[in-house]
Enzyme design. Sequence first.
Site, PDB file in Angstrom:
ATOM      1  CG  ASN A  36      40.261  32.166  29.656  1.00  0.00           C
ATOM      2  OD1 ASN A  36      41.424  31.959  29.268  1.00  0.00           O
ATOM      3  ND2 ASN A  36      39.320  32.100  30.235  1.00  0.00           N
ATOM      4  CG  PHE A  81      28.280  28.237  30.229  1.00  0.00           C
ATOM      5  CD1 PHE A  81      28.307  27.592  28.969  1.00  0.00           C
ATOM      6  CD2 PHE A  81      28.847  28.580  31.879  1.00  0.00           C
ATOM      7  CE1 PHE A  81      28.162  26.933  29.852  1.00  0.00           C
ATOM      8  CE2 PHE A  81      28.635  27.510  32.289  1.00  0.00           C
ATOM      9  CZ  PHE A  81      27.368  26.446  30.904  1.00  0.00           C
ATOM     10  CB  SER A 125      30.536  34.824  40.339  1.00  0.00           C
ATOM     11  OG  SER A 125      31.170  35.177  41.035  1.00  0.00           O
ATOM     12  CB  ALA A 126      28.814  32.738  45.229  1.00  0.00           C
ATOM     13  CE1 TYR A 149      33.761  37.301  38.947  1.00  0.00           C
ATOM     14  CE2 TYR A 149      33.493  36.805  36.134  1.00  0.00           C
ATOM     15  CZ  TYR A 149      33.192  36.360  37.675  1.00  0.00           C
ATOM     16  OH  TYR A 149      32.391  35.615  37.122  1.00  0.00           O
ATOM     17  CE  LYS A 153      30.122  35.594  35.446  1.00  0.00           C
ATOM     18  NZ  LYS A 153      29.637  35.500  34.379  1.00  0.00           N
ATOM     19  CG  ASP A 293      41.709  37.138  47.889  1.00  0.00           C
ATOM     20  OD1 ASP A 293      41.098  37.154  47.689  1.00  0.00           O
ATOM     21  OD2 ASP A 293      42.325  36.264  48.235  1.00  0.00           O
TER      22      ASP A 293
HETATM   23  C1  WQD Z   1      40.010  30.834  46.676  1.00  0.00           C
HETATM   24  C2  WQD Z   1      41.331  30.874  48.165  1.00  0.00           C
HETATM   25  C3  WQD Z   1      42.901  32.794  47.666  1.00  0.00           C
HETATM   26  C4  WQD Z   1      44.894  31.690  44.935  1.00  0.00           C
HETATM   27  C5  WQD Z   1      37.066  33.299  42.288  1.00  0.00           C
HETATM   28  C6  WQD Z   1      35.903  34.933  41.867  1.00  0.00           C
HETATM   29  C7  WQD Z   1      35.259  34.059  41.391  1.00  0.00           C
HETATM   30  C8  WQD Z   1      35.475  33.144  40.983  1.00  0.00           C
HETATM   31  C9  WQD Z   1      35.849  31.354  42.288  1.00  0.00           C
HETATM   32  C10 WQD Z   1      34.709  33.538  38.772  1.00  0.00           C
HETATM   33  C11 WQD Z   1      41.137  32.215  48.875  1.00  0.00           C
HETATM   34  C12 WQD Z   1      43.117  31.733  47.962  1.00  0.00           C
HETATM   35  C13 WQD Z   1      44.162  31.439  45.718  1.00  0.00           C
HETATM   36  C14 WQD Z   1      46.923  31.653  45.153  1.00  0.00           C
HETATM   37  C15 WQD Z   1      45.860  31.082  47.604  1.00  0.00           C
HETATM   38  N1  WQD Z   1      35.526  33.341  39.701  1.00  0.00           N
HETATM   39  N2  WQD Z   1      44.437  31.072  47.180  1.00  0.00           N
HETATM   40  N3  WQD Z   1      46.552  31.245  46.540  1.00  0.00           N
HETATM   41  O1  WQD Z   1      38.843  34.636  44.799  1.00  0.00           O
HETATM   42  O2  WQD Z   1      37.547  32.277  46.045  1.00  0.00           O
HETATM   43  O3  WQD Z   1      36.694  33.721  43.879  1.00  0.00           O
HETATM   44  O4  WQD Z   1      37.260  32.829  42.058  1.00  0.00           O
HETATM   45  O5  WQD Z   1      33.523  33.624  38.648  1.00  0.00           O
HETATM   46  O6  WQD Z   1      33.716  34.952  40.841  1.00  0.00           O
HETATM   47  O7  WQD Z   1      35.981  36.109  42.757  1.00  0.00           O
HETATM   48  O8  WQD Z   1      38.715  32.126  44.315  1.00  0.00           O
HETATM   49  O9  WQD Z   1      40.712  30.352  43.685  1.00  0.00           O
HETATM   50  O10 WQD Z   1      41.013  32.409  43.479  1.00  0.00           O
HETATM   51  O11 WQD Z   1      40.949  31.358  46.095  1.00  0.00           O
HETATM   52  O12 WQD Z   1      46.038  31.245  48.698  1.00  0.00           O
HETATM   53  O13 WQD Z   1      47.339  30.908  44.076  1.00  0.00           O
HETATM   54  O14 WQD Z   1      42.264  30.769  47.998  1.00  0.00           O
HETATM   55  O15 WQD Z   1      43.013  33.921  49.513  1.00  0.00           O
HETATM   56  O16 WQD Z   1      41.635  31.922  49.980  1.00  0.00           O
HETATM   57  P1  WQD Z   1      37.923  33.283  45.063  1.00  0.00           P
HETATM   58  P2  WQD Z   1      40.400  31.650  44.440  1.00  0.00           P
END
Ligand code: WQD
Length: 336
Positions: A36, A81, A125-126, A149, A153, A293
């Site tokens: 990746n 990582f 990760s959070a 996933y 973690k 979400d």
């Molecule tokens: C952010 C916001 C979506 C895409 C994830 C993983 C986390 C980490 C970061 C790995 C949310 C909204 C998103 C889109 C949208 N990854 N969104 N349209 O879900 O907070 O976290 O990525 O470590 O572990 O869970 O990040 O960027 O996917 O979403 O509206 O096409 O953007 O609903 O509110 P997320 P995200």
Amino acid sequence: MATVLLTGGAGYIGSHAALEFLNDGSEVVVADNFSNSSPKSIERVEKLTGKKVALREVDVCDKAATRKLFEEFKFDAIVHFAGYKAVGESVAQPLKYYRNNIDSALVLCELMEEFGVNKIVFSSSATVYGTSQNVPLKETEPTGCTNPYGWTKLMIEQILRDFARSNENISVTLLRYFNPVGAHASGEIGEDPLGIPNNLAPFVCQVAVGRREKLSVFGSDYPTPDGTGVRDYIHVVDLALGHVAAYRNAKPGVSVYNLGTGTGYSVLDLVKTFEKVNGVKIPYELTARRPGDVATCYADPTLANEALGWSAKLGLEEMCRDAYNWQKKYPNGYRD
Ligand code: WQD
């Protein structure tokens, strides 16, 4: 000179960390299977720093191949990582995620023990906070995951805790990332997801350069100021510097830190900021919520600020500016 092994160091966060470890004076070894990522990211890091990286194409699940690295180099620390990280994919293919992410962590711990490497910094990760809405999230917040996933973690955090408990010399630092966004100011390295981006920022960037028609905003009925999801976006360079600070402050035992800014922004905040700083229009459509979400998630970064002397310095405008600068230079990422 300290020698650090960055597994997955050719990836988005890994390559930014490789650059900052070089700037900090470490010798950097990168092990990556390029599943990746692209070796081009490391070529660019070498060009940007004027320093060499020892790049090895290795799958860290392969113990024999990984052992060769420990025989070739005397590592002071491991920054781990490497791992699969797509939430949706992990739900569809849980066994692939458990096999890959857990095996790689176990291989590294066994080789650390065999070769007397005592420091590991882990990319957590959070997402381990699950659906908690007790924001701002502290490291003491109870954990619990909503997808395989996230469980990988959390399970790796537990493996590392028990490893440290079994050996008083072992130093474990668990870094819980919030939402990494942006790119190095040069625009030479950045986020280059395969296929359709899961995450917001790379999707917005691809809309901005015409690779995608419009953004789907997942949910506009959340209990948030504008109804869209709120997250703690952190510039990837700040995140990378957090790893150098964690390495420099490593001590025996287990330390856990939230790497976030402490500020939450909504989806529409990010879209509007992106449009403003870059002078572009991002067409979007308000659509249904994405399953799994949460409404709001942002960090209390006080512990990292105090214990590591680290804090995020770059704001949402710099994140949007730098993310677009990378995507404009390389519309197809490393495939350009
Ligand atoms: C952010 C916001 C979506 C895409 C994830 C993983 C986390 C980490 C970061 C790995 C949310 C909204 C998103 C889109 C949208 N990854 N969104 N349209 O879900 O907070 O976290 O990525 O470590 O572990 O869970 O990040 O960027 O996917 O979403 O509206 O096409 O953007 O609903 O509110 P997320 P995200």
